[in-house]
Motif scaffolding. Structure first.
Motif, PDB file in Angstrom:
ATOM      1  N   UNK A 192      45.657  45.571  48.535  1.00  0.00           N
ATOM      2  CA  UNK A 192      45.605  46.504  47.400  1.00  0.00           C
ATOM      3  C   UNK A 192      46.533  46.039  46.283  1.00  0.00           C
ATOM      4  N   UNK A 193      47.744  45.632  46.652  1.00  0.00           N
ATOM      5  CA  UNK A 193      48.704  45.181  45.639  1.00  0.00           C
ATOM      6  C   UNK A 193      48.222  43.911  44.945  1.00  0.00           C
ATOM      7  N   UNK A 194      47.634  43.002  45.705  1.00  0.00           N
ATOM      8  CA  UNK A 194      47.079  41.792  45.098  1.00  0.00           C
ATOM      9  C   UNK A 194      45.924  42.130  44.162  1.00  0.00           C
ATOM     10  N   UNK A 195      45.078  43.069  44.575  1.00  0.00           N
ATOM     11  CA  UNK A 195      43.969  43.483  43.728  1.00  0.00           C
ATOM     12  C   UNK A 195      44.442  44.082  42.421  1.00  0.00           C
ATOM     13  N   UNK A 196      45.476  44.930  42.478  1.00  0.00           N
ATOM     14  CA  UNK A 196      46.041  45.512  41.265  1.00  0.00           C
ATOM     15  C   UNK A 196      46.623  44.435  40.354  1.00  0.00           C
ATOM     16  N   UNK A 197      47.333  43.484  40.964  1.00  0.00           N
ATOM     17  CA  UNK A 197      47.927  42.396  40.190  1.00  0.00           C
ATOM     18  C   UNK A 197      46.866  41.567  39.479  1.00  0.00           C
TER      19      UNK A 197
ATOM     20  N   UNK B 168      39.671  38.328  49.447  1.00  0.00           N
ATOM     21  CA  UNK B 168      38.803  39.166  50.272  1.00  0.00           C
ATOM     22  C   UNK B 168      37.979  40.064  49.360  1.00  0.00           C
ATOM     23  N   UNK B 169      36.861  40.615  49.874  1.00  0.00           N
ATOM     24  CA  UNK B 169      36.073  41.553  49.061  1.00  0.00           C
ATOM     25  C   UNK B 169      36.889  42.751  48.592  1.00  0.00           C
ATOM     26  N   UNK B 170      37.829  43.204  49.435  1.00  0.00           N
ATOM     27  CA  UNK B 170      38.656  44.341  49.036  1.00  0.00           C
ATOM     28  C   UNK B 170      39.539  43.983  47.840  1.00  0.00           C
ATOM     29  N   UNK B 171      40.153  42.811  47.867  1.00  0.00           N
ATOM     30  CA  UNK B 171      40.982  42.377  46.737  1.00  0.00           C
ATOM     31  C   UNK B 171      40.137  42.311  45.468  1.00  0.00           C
ATOM     32  N   UNK B 172      38.924  41.737  45.592  1.00  0.00           N
ATOM     33  CA  UNK B 172      38.034  41.658  44.434  1.00  0.00           C
ATOM     34  C   UNK B 172      37.627  43.032  43.923  1.00  0.00           C
TER      35      UNK B 172
ATOM     36  N   UNK C 158      28.599  43.466  38.289  1.00  0.00           N
ATOM     37  CA  UNK C 158      27.601  42.454  38.648  1.00  0.00           C
ATOM     38  C   UNK C 158      28.275  41.194  39.184  1.00  0.00           C
ATOM     39  N   UNK C 159      29.350  40.770  38.520  1.00  0.00           N
ATOM     40  CA  UNK C 159      30.067  39.571  38.962  1.00  0.00           C
ATOM     41  C   UNK C 159      30.742  39.819  40.307  1.00  0.00           C
ATOM     42  N   UNK C 160      31.250  41.032  40.520  1.00  0.00           N
ATOM     43  CA  UNK C 160      31.838  41.357  41.824  1.00  0.00           C
ATOM     44  C   UNK C 160      30.793  41.255  42.925  1.00  0.00           C
ATOM     45  N   UNK C 161      29.608  41.826  42.709  1.00  0.00           N
ATOM     46  CA  UNK C 161      28.540  41.793  43.721  1.00  0.00           C
ATOM     47  C   UNK C 161      28.080  40.358  43.979  1.00  0.00           C
TER      48      UNK C 161
END
Length: 404
Positions: free
Chosen positions: A56-61, A97-101, A135-138
């Motif tokens: 989660x922290x990496x995703x926010x960053x 990971x997909x969660x980070x993305x 779209x880019x995430x998917x």
């Protein structure tokens, strides 16, 4: 104008590269066993296991860094600036990971939405912010799940992204495909593709080099057949453990384990059967280790293993007994017919004893091994298929008492 273009490209490239490298090296560092004194010896660029909080922290960053990239768009004369804020999303999925993305995507969309509210963004900008980013995430998640090689993955993601951007530009941002709009789309695609391919090449090259170094290091650290630490690593860990015991007064144990009549397995069923037996026994020992275990299991000879138990929280005898029970149950199901797989074990428990006078330890690492090996010999002499144990004092100088 050319100088502004180059400057914007360099700034965007620098932020993307710094962001993805931060993701990679944080993941590498976070995946290490934090309480290992020998962790630097263990560093490897393999798969990472990140906690939910870390992801989660990496995703926010990464989402915040993507937003900063969006504020530094690449200017083009008389055209809409090129925005490459989507690139970190792909890399956060592929190398994270997909969660980070997903967290990165939500963070970016939220930040851009507040920006558009503040500056009165157009409906087209809202659409672009939500639709293209998702779209880019998917696309990134779908490509990553198919386990496509990095170079092909980047090419496929780039093609699908350009198609998505082209559709969005033509339908929502600039309706009608006039020659000027087509030129606009072409220039955008070229700049976007160039930065995407360049960053992808940089990351792939860097991580390939990292992986090669890891393979080189592990080849000199681990036994190829069993995946256990090899003899050189065994002496490294034993020396480290002994020095910690002398310095901090830690207790530790050393076990030397040898197969009984292993030559009969090779002679009767062939060396492949012998190798398979070694692999199976090594796997049992490895599977019994906790994720942050400080137990070191090594293959120190043909059919001889060495196990180092760091610190007093380990019940070495219990660990070995339970392992031998599982080994017996497992090997009985192997197609060795009349040949039973048994092991003899010599276990030495080293514990510190403080003395008043100055004392320089006379033992060497080889002496520790020799004592455990002698205990193993006693187990063999007593009839094999058993554990012999002994204790040995480690004399250390008494530490000075702190005055309060």
């Amino acid at each position: 104008m050319i100088l502004n273009f180059i400057n914007a490209c360099v700034v965007n490239l620098s932020i993307i590269v710094a962001t993805v490298f931060a993701l990679y090296f944080f993941s590498l560092r976070h995946s290490l066993k934090h309480n290992d004194a020998d962790k630097d010896f263990m560093i490897g660029a393999s798969s990472f296991k990140l906690s939910l909080f870390a992801q989660i922290m990496l995703g926010l960053f990464i989402g915040v860094m993507s937003f900063i990239i969006s504020l530094n768009r690449i200017p083009i004369d008389h055209m809409r600036p090129v925005d490459v804020r989507y690139l970190p999303i792909y890399f956060s999925v592929f190398y994270g990971s997909p969660l980070i993305g997903s967290i990165s995507t939500l963070t970016l969309i939220t930040a851009k939405t507040f920006q558009y509210i503040y500056i009165s963004g157009t409906p087209a900008e809202y659409w672009n912010n939500v639709v293209l980013t998702f779209a880019i995430l998917m696309i990134s998640i779908a490509i990553t799940k198919r386990k496509i090689p990095p170079n092909k993955a980047i090419a496929l993601c780039l093609i699908l992204t350009i198609i998505s951007r082209t559709i969005l530009l033509s339908l929502f941002l600039t309706p009608g495909l006039t020659p000027m709009i087509l030129l606009h789309i072409l220039i955008h695609s070229i700049i976007f593709s160039s930065l995407f391919l360049l960053t992808g090449w940089l990351f792939h090259t860097a991580f390939t080099i990292s992986k090669s170094i890891h393979i080189y290091r592990t080849s000199s650290t681990f036994d190829k057949l069993t995946g256990l630490y090899n003899q050189e690593s065994f002496y490294f860990f034993l020396d480290l453990t002994y020095n910690e015991a002398i310095q901090y007064g830690n207790r530790f144990s050393l076990a030397i384990i040898d197969f009984d009549d292993f030559k009969k397995i090779n002679d009767t069923y062939g060396h492949l059967a012998g190798d398979h037996t070694l692999e199976k026994v090594a796997e049992i020992f490895k599977n019994r280790l906790e994720p942050n275990s400080r137990i070191r299991v090594c293959r120190i000879g043909g059919d001889e293993f060495g196990i180092i138990f760091k610190h007093e929280e380990y019940d070495a005898l219990k660990f070995i007994k339970e392992s031998l029970v599982e080994i017996e149950a497992t090997t009985n199901r192997m197609p060795l017919h009349e040949q039973k797989v048994t092991l003899s074990v010599g276990l030495v428990d080293f514990y510190p004893e403080e003395i008043d006078e100055t004392y320089k330890p006379a033992l060497k690492v080889q002496d520790l091994f020799a004592l455990a090996d002698e205990t193993l010999y006693q187990a063999k002499k007593a009839g094999k298929n058993q554990i012999k144990t002994t204790e040995r004092k480690l004399l250390i100088q008494k530490k000075a008492q702190t005055m309060h």
